[in-house]
Motif scaffolding. Structure first.
Motif, mmCIF file in Angstrom:
data_model
loop_
_atom_site.group_PDB
_atom_site.id
_atom_site.type_symbol
_atom_site.label_atom_id
_atom_site.label_comp_id
_atom_site.label_asym_id
_atom_site.label_seq_id
_atom_site.Cartn_x
_atom_site.Cartn_y
_atom_site.Cartn_z
ATOM 1 N N GLN A 122 122.838 105.594 68.686
ATOM 2 C CA GLN A 122 122.445 106.494 67.593
ATOM 3 C C GLN A 122 120.946 106.803 67.651
ATOM 4 O O GLN A 122 120.522 107.955 67.523
ATOM 5 C CB GLN A 122 122.790 105.822 66.256
ATOM 6 C CG GLN A 122 122.516 106.666 65.041
ATOM 7 C CD GLN A 122 122.653 105.820 63.778
ATOM 8 O OE1 GLN A 122 121.925 104.847 63.600
ATOM 9 N NE2 GLN A 122 123.581 106.186 62.907
ATOM 10 N N ALA A 123 120.137 105.755 67.891
ATOM 11 C CA ALA A 123 118.674 105.943 67.942
ATOM 12 C C ALA A 123 118.285 106.837 69.124
ATOM 13 O O ALA A 123 117.432 107.715 68.998
ATOM 14 C CB ALA A 123 117.986 104.585 68.046
ATOM 15 N N LYS A 126 119.255 110.490 68.458
ATOM 16 C CA LYS A 126 118.282 111.154 67.563
ATOM 17 C C LYS A 126 117.066 111.606 68.361
ATOM 18 O O LYS A 126 116.521 112.696 68.118
ATOM 19 C CB LYS A 126 117.843 110.185 66.453
ATOM 20 C CG LYS A 126 118.889 110.028 65.365
ATOM 21 C CD LYS A 126 118.394 109.112 64.261
ATOM 22 C CE LYS A 126 119.471 108.954 63.201
ATOM 23 N NZ LYS A 126 119.154 107.946 62.194
ATOM 24 N N GLN A 127 116.644 110.769 69.319
ATOM 25 C CA GLN A 127 115.504 111.129 70.169
ATOM 26 C C GLN A 127 115.855 112.337 71.052
ATOM 27 O O GLN A 127 115.049 113.254 71.205
ATOM 28 C CB GLN A 127 115.089 109.915 71.007
ATOM 29 C CG GLN A 127 113.928 110.167 71.960
ATOM 30 C CD GLN A 127 112.632 110.561 71.270
ATOM 31 O OE1 GLN A 127 112.380 110.182 70.126
ATOM 32 N NE2 GLN A 127 111.806 111.347 71.961
ATOM 33 N N ILE A 129 117.893 114.696 70.360
ATOM 34 C CA ILE A 129 117.938 115.890 69.508
ATOM 35 C C ILE A 129 116.503 116.316 69.154
ATOM 36 O O ILE A 129 116.180 117.506 69.172
ATOM 37 C CB ILE A 129 118.810 115.622 68.261
ATOM 38 C CG1 ILE A 129 120.281 115.512 68.704
ATOM 39 C CG2 ILE A 129 118.646 116.727 67.210
ATOM 40 C CD1 ILE A 129 121.232 114.930 67.674
ATOM 41 N N LYS A 130 115.657 115.337 68.886
ATOM 42 C CA LYS A 130 114.242 115.639 68.600
ATOM 43 C C LYS A 130 113.573 116.329 69.797
ATOM 44 O O LYS A 130 112.832 117.297 69.635
ATOM 45 C CB LYS A 130 113.529 114.317 68.304
ATOM 46 C CG LYS A 130 112.183 114.456 67.668
ATOM 47 C CD LYS A 130 111.757 113.090 67.141
ATOM 48 C CE LYS A 130 110.259 112.958 67.132
ATOM 49 N NZ LYS A 130 109.840 111.564 66.958
ATOM 50 N N TRP A 173 128.570 115.143 69.439
ATOM 51 C CA TRP A 173 127.263 115.430 70.038
ATOM 52 C C TRP A 173 127.291 116.383 71.229
ATOM 53 O O TRP A 173 126.226 116.783 71.711
ATOM 54 C CB TRP A 173 126.595 114.116 70.472
ATOM 55 C CG TRP A 173 126.303 113.199 69.316
ATOM 56 C CD1 TRP A 173 126.306 113.503 67.979
ATOM 57 C CD2 TRP A 173 125.964 111.795 69.394
ATOM 58 N NE1 TRP A 173 125.990 112.388 67.230
ATOM 59 C CE2 TRP A 173 125.773 111.332 68.067
ATOM 60 C CE3 TRP A 173 125.788 110.901 70.451
ATOM 61 C CZ2 TRP A 173 125.424 110.006 67.782
ATOM 62 C CZ3 TRP A 173 125.449 109.589 70.172
ATOM 63 C CH2 TRP A 173 125.264 109.148 68.849
ATOM 64 N N TYR A 176 125.059 119.316 71.090
ATOM 65 C CA TYR A 176 123.613 119.147 71.319
ATOM 66 C C TYR A 176 123.274 119.009 72.813
ATOM 67 O O TYR A 176 122.144 118.678 73.164
ATOM 68 C CB TYR A 176 123.098 117.888 70.616
ATOM 69 C CG TYR A 176 123.278 117.885 69.117
ATOM 70 C CD1 TYR A 176 122.586 118.791 68.310
ATOM 71 C CD2 TYR A 176 124.145 116.979 68.511
ATOM 72 C CE1 TYR A 176 122.763 118.788 66.932
ATOM 73 C CE2 TYR A 176 124.319 116.968 67.138
ATOM 74 C CZ TYR A 176 123.627 117.874 66.352
ATOM 75 O OH TYR A 176 123.797 117.867 64.996
#
Ligand code: NAP
Length: 250
Positions: A122-123, A126-127, A129-130, A173, A176
């Motif tokens: 998950q972490a 998120k990176q 996607i950032k 996901w 993305y």
């Protein structure tokens, strides 16, 4: 050109359980394919560092709980600037009769093999996607993602869950540009299977059932690990690829 699509040149990969076995083999393959690798291990990955050279960086972390996750992400970004690939390879197995199976043997396996895998993934997602770059996540599953095994209820529960988790994360996901896939190794000669290989009768039974006629090696996993981390796998989503010498087909 097609072979260029398999290159990992310029990519940054996190590989957990990098000090030995399959994680060491994957780290080596990724460096050879052009990536920079952050190897996460609870004991120093000195041997892997010696094999891989300066494109390998070791982060020491115990993955039995989630507390190490923020530091893994921070140290990777500090060292190499971004993240493109995550391989959730670290795993444990506890063998005990199911009638006697202890809560400790249940929790310790589920924590490393499933809970930390989910929250680290998950972490990292998120990176990705950032960064806006997409990315590749590769979970190490098992034959026991498909079969029941014997005396390993927490391991089988964790690895069956990994196969399902791979599909559900992929469903969420893929939009993305994040590919979530898994590799299911067959019976490979590493620390994980040492006890089995020492057990004469059971070791011989397993070997006799492998169509390829031999236990696998960390080298056998490298092609699949590079493929799933590469542009060549951009349209492969949610799949668990067996690398098993034919075990599942039998
Ligand atoms: P291994 O040699 O036992 O490697 C397991 C790795 O996970 C080691 O680096 C180990 O570190 C690490 N690890 C375990 N608990 C950890 C924790 N709390 N924090 C950080 N790292 C931890 O076995 P392997 O065969 O290479 O296993 C790699 C993966 O493949 C595992 O997920 C395993 O379940 C899976 N697998 C293996 C086989 C096989 O036949 N060998 C088959 C199917 C799936 P330490 O060295 O410090 O313990």
């Amino acid at each position: 050109m097609i072979l260029d699509k398999f290159s990992l040149k310029g990519k940054v990969a996190i590989v957990t359980g990098s000090n030995t076995g399959l994680g060491q083999g994957i780290s080596k393959a990724y460096v050879e394919a052009g990536a920079k690798v952050v190897g996460v291990s609870r004991r120093p990955s000195d041997e892997t560092a010696a094999i891989c050279g300066s494109n390998f960086y070791n982060v020491i972390a115990d993955l039995s709980d989630n507390s190490a996750i923020p530091a893994i992400i921070e140290k990777t970004l500090e060292k190499f600037g971004n993240i493109d690939i995550l391989v959730n390879n670290a795993g444990v197995i506890k063998r005990q009769d199911s009638l006697e199976f202890s809560e400790e043997n249940w929790d310790s396996v589920l924590n490393v093999n499933l809970k930390t895998v989910f929250f680290l993934t998950q972490a990292v997602a998120k990176q990705f996607i950032k960064q806006g770059t997409g990315g590749k996540i590769i979970n190490i599953a098992s034959m026991l993602s498909y079969q029941g095994g014997i005396r390993v209820p927490s391991y089988t529960a964790s690895k069956s869950a990994i196969k399902g988790l791979t599909m559900t994360l992929s469903n969420e996901w893929a939009k993305y540009g994040i590919n979530v896939n898994a590799i299911a190794p067959g019976y490979m000669a590493t620390n994980n299977t040492e006890q089995l290989r020492q057990d004469g009768e059971r070791g011989a039974d397993i070997l006799a059932r492998i169509p390829a006629g031999r236990w696998g090696t960390p080298g056998d996993l490298q092609g699949a690990a590079v493929f799933l981390a590469s542009e060549a796998a951009d349209y492969v989503n949610g799949f668990t690829l067996a690398v098993d010498g034919g075990w599942l087909g039998r």
